[in-house]
Design a protein around this motif. Structure first.
Motif, PDB file in Angstrom:
ATOM      1  N   SER A 214      53.096  63.054  35.281  1.00  0.00           N
ATOM      2  CA  SER A 214      52.380  63.015  34.006  1.00  0.00           C
ATOM      3  C   SER A 214      51.368  61.881  33.971  1.00  0.00           C
ATOM      4  CB  SER A 214      53.368  62.849  32.848  1.00  0.00           C
ATOM      5  OG  SER A 214      52.687  62.656  31.613  1.00  0.00           O
ATOM      6  N   THR A 215      50.219  62.146  33.360  1.00  0.00           N
ATOM      7  CA  THR A 215      49.247  61.092  33.082  1.00  0.00           C
ATOM      8  C   THR A 215      49.461  60.517  31.689  1.00  0.00           C
ATOM      9  OG1 THR A 215      47.626  62.685  32.214  1.00  0.00           O
ATOM     10  CG2 THR A 215      47.507  62.150  34.576  1.00  0.00           C
ATOM     11  N   GLY A 216      50.407  61.079  30.955  1.00  0.00           N
ATOM     12  CA  GLY A 216      50.666  60.627  29.595  1.00  0.00           C
ATOM     13  C   GLY A 216      51.898  59.735  29.516  1.00  0.00           C
ATOM     14  N   GLU A 217      52.474  59.651  28.332  1.00  0.00           N
ATOM     15  CA  GLU A 217      53.670  58.851  28.120  1.00  0.00           C
ATOM     16  C   GLU A 217      54.828  59.409  28.951  1.00  0.00           C
ATOM     17  OE1 GLU A 217      54.119  56.155  26.325  1.00  0.00           O
ATOM     18  OE2 GLU A 217      52.122  56.033  25.433  1.00  0.00           O
ATOM     19  N   PHE A 218      55.654  58.507  29.446  1.00  0.00           N
ATOM     20  CA  PHE A 218      56.847  58.916  30.198  1.00  0.00           C
ATOM     21  C   PHE A 218      58.038  58.123  29.687  1.00  0.00           C
ATOM     22  CE2 PHE A 218      59.994  58.208  33.514  1.00  0.00           C
ATOM     23  CZ  PHE A 218      60.287  59.515  33.874  1.00  0.00           C
ATOM     24  N   THR A 219      59.125  58.838  29.448  1.00  0.00           N
ATOM     25  CA  THR A 219      60.362  58.194  28.995  1.00  0.00           C
ATOM     26  C   THR A 219      61.538  58.765  29.770  1.00  0.00           C
ATOM     27  OG1 THR A 219      59.473  57.990  26.745  1.00  0.00           O
ATOM     28  CG2 THR A 219      61.846  57.693  27.011  1.00  0.00           C
ATOM     29  N   LEU A 220      62.392  57.896  30.290  1.00  0.00           N
ATOM     30  CA  LEU A 220      63.630  58.311  30.952  1.00  0.00           C
ATOM     31  C   LEU A 220      64.796  57.789  30.136  1.00  0.00           C
ATOM     32  CD1 LEU A 220      65.335  59.429  33.288  1.00  0.00           C
ATOM     33  CD2 LEU A 220      64.978  57.244  34.480  1.00  0.00           C
ATOM     34  N   ARG A 221      65.672  58.703  29.748  1.00  0.00           N
ATOM     35  CA  ARG A 221      66.844  58.329  28.966  1.00  0.00           C
ATOM     36  C   ARG A 221      68.104  58.687  29.766  1.00  0.00           C
ATOM     37  NH1 ARG A 221      63.323  59.960  24.676  1.00  0.00           N
ATOM     38  NH2 ARG A 221      63.045  58.261  23.181  1.00  0.00           N
ATOM     39  N   ALA A 222      68.834  57.682  30.171  1.00  0.00           N
ATOM     40  CA  ALA A 222      70.077  57.871  30.913  1.00  0.00           C
ATOM     41  C   ALA A 222      71.245  57.810  29.937  1.00  0.00           C
ATOM     42  CB  ALA A 222      70.218  56.797  31.977  1.00  0.00           C
ATOM     43  N   LEU A 223      72.079  58.844  29.963  1.00  0.00           N
ATOM     44  CA  LEU A 223      73.183  58.971  29.020  1.00  0.00           C
ATOM     45  C   LEU A 223      74.516  58.998  29.763  1.00  0.00           C
ATOM     46  CD1 LEU A 223      71.570  61.727  26.781  1.00  0.00           C
ATOM     47  CD2 LEU A 223      71.653  59.275  26.328  1.00  0.00           C
ATOM     48  N   PRO A 224      75.605  58.640  29.100  1.00  0.00           N
ATOM     49  CA  PRO A 224      76.912  58.705  29.755  1.00  0.00           C
ATOM     50  C   PRO A 224      77.285  60.143  30.109  1.00  0.00           C
ATOM     51  CG  PRO A 224      77.005  57.461  27.684  1.00  0.00           C
ATOM     52  CD  PRO A 224      75.691  58.150  27.716  1.00  0.00           C
ATOM     53  N   GLY A 225      78.025  60.308  31.205  1.00  0.00           N
ATOM     54  CA  GLY A 225      78.565  61.619  31.524  1.00  0.00           C
ATOM     55  C   GLY A 225      78.006  62.224  32.793  1.00  0.00           C
ATOM     56  N   ASP A 226      78.586  63.369  33.161  1.00  0.00           N
ATOM     57  CA  ASP A 226      78.166  64.099  34.351  1.00  0.00           C
ATOM     58  C   ASP A 226      77.182  65.195  33.938  1.00  0.00           C
ATOM     59  OD1 ASP A 226      79.805  65.974  33.134  1.00  0.00           O
ATOM     60  OD2 ASP A 226      81.431  65.754  34.588  1.00  0.00           O
ATOM     61  N   HIS A 227      77.155  66.295  34.675  1.00  0.00           N
ATOM     62  CA  HIS A 227      76.170  67.344  34.391  1.00  0.00           C
ATOM     63  C   HIS A 227      76.341  67.933  32.992  1.00  0.00           C
ATOM     64  CE1 HIS A 227      73.009  69.945  35.905  1.00  0.00           C
ATOM     65  NE2 HIS A 227      73.638  71.005  35.423  1.00  0.00           N
ATOM     66  N   SER A 228      77.545  67.852  32.453  1.00  0.00           N
ATOM     67  CA  SER A 228      77.799  68.398  31.121  1.00  0.00           C
ATOM     68  C   SER A 228      77.430  67.424  30.006  1.00  0.00           C
ATOM     69  CB  SER A 228      79.265  68.818  30.988  1.00  0.00           C
ATOM     70  OG  SER A 228      80.126  67.707  31.165  1.00  0.00           O
ATOM     71  N   PHE A 229      76.765  66.303  30.344  1.00  0.00           N
ATOM     72  CA  PHE A 229      76.313  65.378  29.305  1.00  0.00           C
ATOM     73  C   PHE A 229      75.452  66.110  28.273  1.00  0.00           C
ATOM     74  CE2 PHE A 229      72.371  65.584  31.630  1.00  0.00           C
ATOM     75  CZ  PHE A 229      71.389  65.312  30.694  1.00  0.00           C
ATOM     76  N   PHE A 230      74.809  67.184  28.717  1.00  0.00           N
ATOM     77  CA  PHE A 230      73.907  67.937  27.858  1.00  0.00           C
ATOM     78  C   PHE A 230      74.624  68.429  26.599  1.00  0.00           C
ATOM     79  CE2 PHE A 230      71.695  71.902  26.699  1.00  0.00           C
ATOM     80  CZ  PHE A 230      70.400  71.436  26.593  1.00  0.00           C
TER      81      PHE A 230
END
Length: 254
Positions: A214-230
């Motif tokens: 991306s040439t725009g804003e970038f945000t990475l959010r790391a959350l607790p949990g495995d693949h089912s964190f969703f």
């Protein structure tokens, strides 16, 4: 609920014509209902749309797409009536790759791009490793899906239910396992990425690599949990999306 005018969509929180649409693409084998509970978390003004691909939910009898190059134009046409205003795209797992390719297609064909591309639990495209999940025998496929923790056990444990679910999930895996990365410039679209700290399917470094897309804003959010964190962190994800969309990180123009 299913949009009676459009089989590609499940509309869970219809909003006004001038509002923002959040168009969500599910994981392999998933349907629009993956995002049903999100309607409780979103404020007025966001039209929540879950994408419903052929060979699942109300489209079980339809032939699935097996190649990304065939799916994306059909998807763009199928979603045309919700891509004509302000919208954002969100993809979970393999749905993230589809959302990325749809964004590229819209830009390449001179159409309006999303105001935000949100990625959940999937590596940056240039880092995707080839796999052959779509070729696994049924029992091994079910075991693979059980390990990811995103398919209900009631489906995986019931041969009858799984036989209805299996064509769709195999098709989704085949779409991204036969996909080939073609290098292109970064998108002029903000990208937000969500990932689970303990997700065995993708590393934080692979998620962070989306910054180069991306040439725009970038945000990475790391959350607790495995693949089912969703699922476990659903309200944290929806809250962050609302902040991005309505507080100006993505863009908010009325």
């Amino acid at each position: 609920m299913t949009d009676p005018r459009n089989p590609w969509l499940a509309r869970f929180r219809p909003a006004g014509a001038g509002d923002l649409r959040l168009i969500c693409l599910p994981h392999a084998g998933g349907g629009g209902a993956t995002f049903r509970d999100w309607a409780d978390d979103l404020p007025p003004g966001i039209d929540l749309c879950g994408v419903r691909l052929p060979a699942r939910e109300s489209r079980l009898r339809e032939k699935p797409y097996l190649r990304m190059d065939d799916l994306i134009p059909a998807l763009a046409d199928g979603l045309a009536d919700v891509l004509d205003g302000r919208f954002a795209l969100l993809g979970y797992c393999s749905g993230a790759l589809t959302a990325y390719e749809l964004t590229r297609f819209l830009l390449d064909t001179g159409r309006r791009p999303p105001e935000l591309l949100a990625i959940c639990a999937f590596p940056s495209p240039e880092l995707v490793e080839p796999t052959q999940v779509h070729r696994l025998p049924t029992e091994r496929l079910a075991a693979h899906l059980r390990g990811l923790g995103v398919i209900p056990d009631a489906i995986l444990a019931d041969p009858g239910l799984f036989s209805m679910f299996e064509p769709g999930v195999r098709a989704d895996y085949e779409v991204f396992e036969t996909w080939t990365h073609r290098e292109s410039g970064p998108l002029p679209v903000p990208i937000t990425v969500f990932g689970g700290h303990a997700d065995p399917s993708v590393t934080m470094a692979e998620l962070a690599a989306w910054r180069g897309r991306s040439t725009g804003e970038f945000t990475l959010r790391a959350l607790p949990g495995d693949h089912s964190f969703f699922t476990a962190a659903r309200r944290r994800i929806t809250g962050a999306l609302v902040a991005d969309l309505l507080a100006g990180q993505a863009v908010s123009r009325r």
